[in-house]
Design a protein around this motif. Structure first.
Motif, PDB file in Angstrom:
ATOM      1  N   UNK A   1     -14.522 -60.968   5.348  1.00 44.20           N
ATOM      2  CA  UNK A   1     -15.598 -61.280   4.404  1.00 44.20           C
ATOM      3  C   UNK A   1     -16.367 -60.035   4.010  1.00 44.20           C
ATOM      4  N   UNK A   2     -16.503 -59.103   4.952  1.00 44.56           N
ATOM      5  CA  UNK A   2     -17.213 -57.858   4.653  1.00 44.56           C
ATOM      6  C   UNK A   2     -16.517 -57.080   3.555  1.00 44.56           C
ATOM      7  N   UNK A   3     -15.173 -57.043   3.623  1.00 48.77           N
ATOM      8  CA  UNK A   3     -14.410 -56.338   2.600  1.00 48.77           C
ATOM      9  C   UNK A   3     -14.607 -56.964   1.234  1.00 48.77           C
ATOM     10  N   UNK A   4     -14.575 -58.306   1.219  1.00 46.18           N
ATOM     11  CA  UNK A   4     -14.745 -58.990  -0.086  1.00 46.18           C
ATOM     12  C   UNK A   4     -16.135 -58.718  -0.651  1.00 46.18           C
ATOM     13  N   UNK A   5     -17.154 -58.783   0.209  1.00 44.59           N
ATOM     14  CA  UNK A   5     -18.517 -58.547  -0.269  1.00 44.59           C
ATOM     15  C   UNK A   5     -18.694 -57.114  -0.765  1.00 44.59           C
ATOM     16  N   UNK A   6     -18.094 -56.166  -0.030  1.00 46.51           N
ATOM     17  CA  UNK A   6     -18.191 -54.775  -0.465  1.00 46.51           C
ATOM     18  C   UNK A   6     -17.521 -54.571  -1.804  1.00 46.51           C
ATOM     19  N   UNK A   7     -16.339 -55.168  -1.953  1.00 46.32           N
ATOM     20  CA  UNK A   7     -15.634 -55.040  -3.225  1.00 46.32           C
ATOM     21  C   UNK A   7     -16.410 -55.655  -4.369  1.00 46.32           C
ATOM     22  N   UNK A   8     -17.033 -56.823  -4.103  1.00 44.72           N
ATOM     23  CA  UNK A   8     -17.819 -57.476  -5.155  1.00 44.72           C
ATOM     24  C   UNK A   8     -19.007 -56.625  -5.554  1.00 44.72           C
ATOM     25  N   UNK A   9     -19.675 -56.027  -4.563  1.00 44.96           N
ATOM     26  CA  UNK A   9     -20.823 -55.172  -4.881  1.00 44.96           C
ATOM     27  C   UNK A   9     -20.393 -53.964  -5.701  1.00 44.96           C
ATOM     28  N   UNK A  10     -19.275 -53.373  -5.319  1.00 44.95           N
ATOM     29  CA  UNK A  10     -18.791 -52.210  -6.060  1.00 44.95           C
ATOM     30  C   UNK A  10     -18.427 -52.570  -7.491  1.00 44.95           C
ATOM     31  N   UNK A  11     -17.755 -53.702  -7.658  1.00 46.03           N
ATOM     32  CA  UNK A  11     -17.348 -54.106  -9.011  1.00 46.03           C
ATOM     33  C   UNK A  11     -18.562 -54.353  -9.900  1.00 46.03           C
ATOM     34  N   UNK A  12     -19.679 -54.712  -9.272  1.00 46.53           N
ATOM     35  CA  UNK A  12     -20.891 -54.967 -10.049  1.00 46.53           C
ATOM     36  C   UNK A  12     -21.676 -53.684 -10.304  1.00 46.53           C
ATOM     37  N   UNK A  13     -21.753 -52.829  -9.286  1.00 41.23           N
ATOM     38  CA  UNK A  13     -22.607 -51.655  -9.378  1.00 41.23           C
ATOM     39  C   UNK A  13     -21.976 -50.515 -10.165  1.00 41.23           C
ATOM     40  N   UNK A  14     -20.682 -50.286  -9.967  1.00 37.79           N
ATOM     41  CA  UNK A  14     -20.060 -49.105 -10.553  1.00 37.79           C
ATOM     42  C   UNK A  14     -20.115 -49.102 -12.078  1.00 37.79           C
ATOM     43  N   UNK A  15     -19.801 -50.203 -12.780  1.00 41.37           N
ATOM     44  CA  UNK A  15     -19.904 -50.143 -14.246  1.00 41.37           C
ATOM     45  C   UNK A  15     -21.299 -49.764 -14.722  1.00 41.37           C
ATOM     46  N   UNK A  16     -22.325 -50.342 -14.094  1.00 44.62           N
ATOM     47  CA  UNK A  16     -23.682 -50.000 -14.490  1.00 44.62           C
ATOM     48  C   UNK A  16     -24.017 -48.547 -14.225  1.00 44.62           C
ATOM     49  N   UNK A  17     -23.574 -48.045 -13.076  1.00 44.82           N
ATOM     50  CA  UNK A  17     -23.832 -46.644 -12.747  1.00 44.82           C
ATOM     51  C   UNK A  17     -23.090 -45.705 -13.686  1.00 44.82           C
ATOM     52  N   UNK A  18     -21.863 -46.070 -14.033  1.00 44.14           N
ATOM     53  CA  UNK A  18     -21.099 -45.243 -14.969  1.00 44.14           C
ATOM     54  C   UNK A  18     -21.768 -45.199 -16.327  1.00 44.14           C
ATOM     55  N   UNK A  19     -22.190 -46.360 -16.814  1.00 49.18           N
ATOM     56  CA  UNK A  19     -22.827 -46.390 -18.128  1.00 49.18           C
ATOM     57  C   UNK A  19     -24.095 -45.543 -18.136  1.00 49.18           C
ATOM     58  N   UNK A  20     -24.949 -45.726 -17.134  1.00 54.64           N
ATOM     59  CA  UNK A  20     -26.203 -44.980 -17.100  1.00 54.64           C
ATOM     60  C   UNK A  20     -25.956 -43.481 -16.956  1.00 54.64           C
ATOM     61  N   UNK A  21     -24.963 -43.108 -16.156  1.00 54.26           N
ATOM     62  CA  UNK A  21     -24.676 -41.689 -15.968  1.00 54.26           C
ATOM     63  C   UNK A  21     -24.155 -41.053 -17.251  1.00 54.26           C
ATOM     64  N   UNK A  22     -23.194 -41.728 -17.902  1.00 53.06           N
ATOM     65  CA  UNK A  22     -22.646 -41.183 -19.144  1.00 53.06           C
ATOM     66  C   UNK A  22     -23.712 -41.141 -20.235  1.00 53.06           C
ATOM     67  N   UNK A  23     -24.492 -42.202 -20.336  1.00 53.12           N
ATOM     68  CA  UNK A  23     -25.549 -42.232 -21.344  1.00 53.12           C
ATOM     69  C   UNK A  23     -26.557 -41.112 -21.102  1.00 53.12           C
ATOM     70  N   UNK A  24     -26.925 -40.903 -19.850  1.00 51.72           N
ATOM     71  CA  UNK A  24     -27.890 -39.846 -19.532  1.00 51.72           C
ATOM     72  C   UNK A  24     -27.327 -38.470 -19.892  1.00 51.72           C
TER      73      UNK A  24
END
Length: 820
Positions: free
Chosen positions: A6-29
């Motif tokens: 379950x830990x692996x699934x939760x980690x993967x879900x968090x990454x799938x949610x966080x990384x796109x937002x972080x990428x967008x903000x980083x590229x935009x900045x």
């Protein structure tokens, strides 16, 4: 294999949610921090003011962009309209980067779902399960974010970044639709396809790939009524921005006013007047066009990243062939069109470059899987439970290795000056116009091309613009109204000014008097022109040097020193005499190219000419005397005596400062030719059949009449170009007459040196192929092959600077060609 925790699934879900937002903000900045602060010359300024006033842009109109930019301008009240519209490009650039991440993630998920034995889905190791797919998708997004083409389009207002955003969105939505099987994603694809139609035709180059992919997924079921209704209805929703044209056109403050008629509507959205730029090259040119693509691809991605592209495609073919069909067909469709056109090539390459970054991400994932498998295979059978586990130290090395390339590329781009944060050429132009004409009520006329007018229109439509019609009449000069004709039609209206040097005006018999930023047009003879620094020096009592303008007495090494001379003859001169300048030990002997020659001077008139003295990169900082002399070119006398009793006359002291940037060590020593300290010709090779020569060759290369001569030039940007340069490649006879040749933008129109701002970054190299077809009626004999560059608008050749910093002509003779 052990079940996923379950830990692996939760980690993967968090990454799938966080990384796109972080990428967008980083590229935009990143893009926002390097974005232009205001207007730019040409189209970028049009893309700023057209949405603000709800006008209609040049063909094909860009309805979707216009409405999107208008909403952005209203919703993001940051700075001026010009700057906030530049930020829209940064935001869309951020979305393109994010969409590539999502695309690669979905391709990986589709792969894992169909081949769970490959993706590591069953491993208990959280770091591997969660990070390996994410890492390769992040890698794809970052290599695209650092690619110069996307970066340069994400820092100023333009519609082409939106084209890339739509195209990559199409790929992602189709991949998501296939992976999930949900027709809601197909409906979203339909909406974006409709929007693409209202935006620009380049977004439709992927349609064949889309169609084949959807057929491979659904087959005959694709033609079921339920599916067709979804597609048709959503596409119609996306097409709704087309209504903007007939509704707005009759009252549009800028643009065509007849788009409420069928002819006006179709003429504009199909860009009838621009079709001459399409399919410019034939079958015989395809190898050269492939070389052009390779040269441009190498500028975007480091070689290791490029090598991952075919790896990714092969992996898709083997594991998920439908995605290989989608991605491969998309790239081929775009390249087949774009590489055979000559307009906006770098902008049109944005979608395939993005898709190739996605394939590189898949290739990186395959590489990581291979390394993981090799590590697991090296463990003993007793460690079978941990065979899929990658040691932390190795994982960190893999992360560092993959991120090294995009981070290094981004740092290199910044060091080369990709940022437009301090680029204010257009804003300085606007200030010059206001400073010269605002409130003067002179009724002057400014004849200008599109590039120079659009920044003025931004200020006129969106800011406090104080220049009235009584002050200045802004007149657009286009191919429909030639320059000489425009001058004649305004000759009685008031004083006429130009923003740049225009040879057709001089060829029509007019004089162009440099006045600061402008050229004042007068009919000869010119009798009133006051130099900033008067002098009284005569040349053999034939030519009088009346004075000079020297706007700047401080110059950096590697940059030109601008000098304007005021001269006069009392009696007509039968020979060609030319001035020259010396800055310290550096001598600038200008050629006659685009000059008003002394044989055309009228008795008593004041002739005003603007010159440039190139300052060598390696010139030591310090103060140097600037001296003037005269040469008799017709009589073969290199120096003429002056009334001062000397051969040259010192007019000023110039301070030379160290260059901000200089070419890498050894570059200037290895160039075949240094063109105006801006561009270096690094190599040249010519081929006729199986015969080949490299410049400079002494033994003639033989070519038969009716055959082709293949020439490849290698250029290198020595500094940021100051103008858009045209390459000339001429085969000339003994009388210096061209018998065959090319005059065109580098790389067949694909890579302008300067388009609205400097496009070539210092240190970049370009392979530039040409095919010269020798006409059958060319007489047999020996000819010389000359190459060089000249300003696209001024048509003045870039001077060749020799190793000592002196001017050495304005062309490069590569060698002799023998026609049989």
């Amino acid at each position: 294999m052990a079940p996923t925790t379950d830990t692996s699934r939760e980690a993967g879900a968090r990454l799938r949610f966080l990384i796109p937002g972080m990428l967008f903000l980083s590229a935009f900045a990143l893009y926002a921090a390097t974005a232009a602060p205001g207007t730019l010359f040409g189209d970028p300024s049009e893309y700023q003011f057209i949405p603000a006033i709800l006008g209609i842009a040049h063909p094909p109109g860009y309805a979707f962009y216009t409405l999107l930019a208008k909403l952005w301008q209203l919703a993001v009240p940051v700075g001026t309209v010009a700057f906030r519209t530049n930020l829209l490009a940064s935001a869309v650039g951020g979305w393109v980067v994010t969409a590539v991440y999502l695309l690669v993630s979905d391709m990986q998920s589709a792969w894992i779902e169909r081949h769970p034995d490959v993706g590591g889905e069953g491993s208990q190791t959280v770091s591997v399960d969660a990070m390996v797919p994410c890492l390769s998708a992040v890698f794809a997004a970052l290599v695209l974010a650092a690619a110069p083409d996307l970066w340069q389009h994400a820092i100023h207002a333009n519609a082409h970044i939106v084209s890339a955003g739509l195209a990559v969105t199409h790929l992602w939505l189709l991949a998501r639709w296939w992976r999930t099987g949900r027709d809601g994603w197909l409906g979203a694809f339909g909406v974006t396809m409709g929007l693409a139609v209202t935006h620009h035709p380049i977004t439709l180059m992927g349609v064949p790939a889309y169609g084949l992919f959807m057929l491979s997924v659904r087959g005959r079921e694709l033609f079921r009524w339920s599916t067709l209704v979804i597609l048709a209805s959503t596409v119609l929703v996306g097409l709704s921005p087309l209504l903007y044209y007939p509704l707005r056109s009759p009252a549009a403050p800028f643009g065509p006013t007849d788009m409420n008629t069928w002819d006006g509507f179709t003429r504009h959205i199909t860009a009838r007047g621009l079709r001459v730029n399409l399919f410019h090259f034939g079958l015989a040119d395809q190898l050269d066009r492939t070389l052009v693509f390779w040269s441009l691809l190498r500028l975007q991605y480091p070689l290791p990243v490029i090598l991952l592209i075919p790896v990714g495609l092969v992996l898709l073919v083997r594991r998920v062939p439908r995605l290989a069909l989608l991605m491969g067909g998309f790239v081929v469709g775009h390249l087949a069109f774009t590489l055979n056109t000559v307009q906006d090539v770098m902008a049109y390459l944005l979608p395939p470059f993005a898709a190739l970054a996605g394939l590189a991400g898949v290739g990186a994932w395959g590489l990581l899987i291979g390394i993981r498998g090799a590590v697991g295979a090296s463990r003993s059978p007793s460690d079978a439970s941990q065979q899929d586990a990658v040691p932390l130290w190795l994982h960190l090395i893999l992360v560092a290795a993959l991120l090294l390339w995009p981070v290094g590329q981004g740092a290199q781009n910044l060091s080369r000056g990709i940022s437009l944060r301090d680029f204010e050429a257009a804003e300085r132009w606007v200030r010059a116009v206001r400073g010269r004409f605002e409130g003067r009520r002179e009724g002057a006329v400014l004849l200008a091309s599109w590039e120079y007018l659009t920044p003025l229109w931004v200020h006129a439509y969106t800011e406090d613009w104080g220049v009235t019609e009584d002050d200045l009449d802004l007149t657009y000069v286009s191919t429909a109204t030639p320059w000489a004709e425009a001058v004649w039609s305004h000759i009685e209206a008031g004083e006429i000014y130009l923003p740049d040097f225009r040879p057709p005006v001089r060829q029509a018999g007019f004089r162009m008097i440099p006045e600061g930023t402008f050229y004042r047009v007068e009919a000869p003879p010119v009798t009133e022109a006051e130099p900033a620094h008067p002098v009284d020096v005569r040349v053999e009592d034939r030519i009088g040097i009346l004075g000079y303008d020297l706007p700047e007495k401080i110059v950096r090494a590697g940059e030109p020193l601008a000098l304007t001379l005021y001269q006069r003859v009392d009696e007509p001169l039968g020979g060609i005499w030319m001035p020259y300048a010396q800055l310290g030990t550096v001598e600038a002997r200008w050629t006659t190219d685009s000059r008003l020659l002394t044989t055309h001077w009228q008795a008593g008139e004041i002739v005003v000419e603007r010159y440039e003295v190139p300052v060598p990169f390696d010139m030591e900082p310090g103060d140097y005397p600037l001296r003037l002399g005269y040469a008799d070119l017709s009589g073969g006398r290199p120096s003429l005596p002056l009334s001062t009793g000397e051969m040259t006359h010192e007019i000023a002291t110039v301070s030379v400062r160290a260059p901000e940037t200089r070419p890498a060590a050894g570059v200037l020593d290895s160039v075949l030719a240094n063109l105006d300290n801006q561009i270096g010709l690094m190599a040249a090779r010519v081929r006729s059949g199986l015969r080949m020569r490299r410049a400079f060759w002494e033994e003639p290369i033989v070519v038969r009449s009716g055959a082709s001569l293949h020439l490849t030039l290698e250029w290198r940007a020595l500094a940021s170009p100051r103008d858009s340069a045209t390459v000339f490649v001429h085969l000339i006879d003994a009388a210096e007459r061209p018998v065959v040749g090319w005059d065109y933008t580098p790389l067949g129109g694909s890579a302008p040196t300067y388009l609205w701002f400097p496009k070539w970054l210092p240190g970049q190299t370009f392979l530039d192929p040409y095919r010269l077809s020798i006409p059958r009626d060319v007489p047999p004999g020996d000819y010389r092959l000359e190459v060089g560059m000249y300003g696209m608008t001024s048509q003045r050749r870039l001077p060749v600077v020799d190793s000592s910093g002196d001017l050495a002509g304005d062309r490069v003779i590569l060698g002799t060609v023998r026609v049989e």
